[in-house]
Design a protein around this motif. Structure first.
Motif: not given
Length: 146
Positions: A132-139
Motif C-alpha cells: 500500500k505504501a510502496l506498490p513497486d516494493y518487489k522491484e
C-alpha cells in the motif's frame, strides 16, 4: 605449515608431497571465499550523517502515513539484514550498507521496518501494508538482492 621440532627436512617434504593436492584445494577455497566476502569500506562521519538525515526524511514522510512512530533509528553495520525492529521498544536499526544503494532501497527498508510496528511478522497483512505504501516494493527488493 607447522612441524615437530625434531622432524627432519626429508620427513617434512614427504608430508608436503603426500598432502599437496589437499593443500592446493584448500588454498583455492580460501582464495575464492576471500574474493566473495570483500566488504565496502567503512563510511566516513559525513557519509553516516548524510545517511542519518535521509533516514530521518523517510521516517518523517512515512510515520504519519502509516500511523506509527518509532522511538529511534540507529545506524549499524549488519551482515545479514537490511534493517531490524524491536517492536516492544519501537527502536529501528538500519544497515549502513544501504548508503551504497539507491535511495529507494533505504526508503523501502524504513517503510518495511515501520510496518513491523503495525504487524510483527511477514504475513499477508504485513505485506499488504508495505505494498500500500510502496506498490513497486518487489522491484526494490530485487535491487537489494543484486
Amino acid at each position: 605449515m607447522t612441524a615437530p621440532l625434531g622432524a627432519s627436512d626429508e620427513e617434512i617434504e614427504a608430508v608436503l608431497k603426500e598432502k599437496q593436492d589437499w593443500i592446493r584445494k584448500s588454498r583455492e577455497k580460501v582464495i575464492a571465499r576471500s574474493q566473495k566476502t570483500i566488504e565496502e569500506p567503512a563510511l566516513s562521519k559525513e557519509e553516516l550523517q548524510k545517511l542519518a538525515q535521509k533516514v530521518e526524511v523517510y521516517a518523517d514522510k512515512w510515520e504519519p502515513v502509516l500511523g506509527v512512530k518509532a522511538i529511534s533509528f540507529t545506524l549499524r553495520r549488519m551482515k545479514t539484514r537490511w534493517g531490524s525492529c524491536s517492536i516492544s521498544s519501537k527502536r529501528i536499526r538500519i544497515n549502513t550498507k544501504l548508503a551504497y544503494y539507491p535511495d529507494r532501497c533505504l526508503e523501502y527498508v524504513v517503510v518495511h521496518e515501520l510496518c513491523h510496528l503495525l504487524e510483527a511478522g511477514h504475513n499477508k497483512k504485513f505485506w499488504g501494508q508495505v505494498e500500500k505504501a510502496l506498490p513497486d516494493y518487489k522491484e526494490t527488493i530485487k535491487l537489494l538482492k543484486e
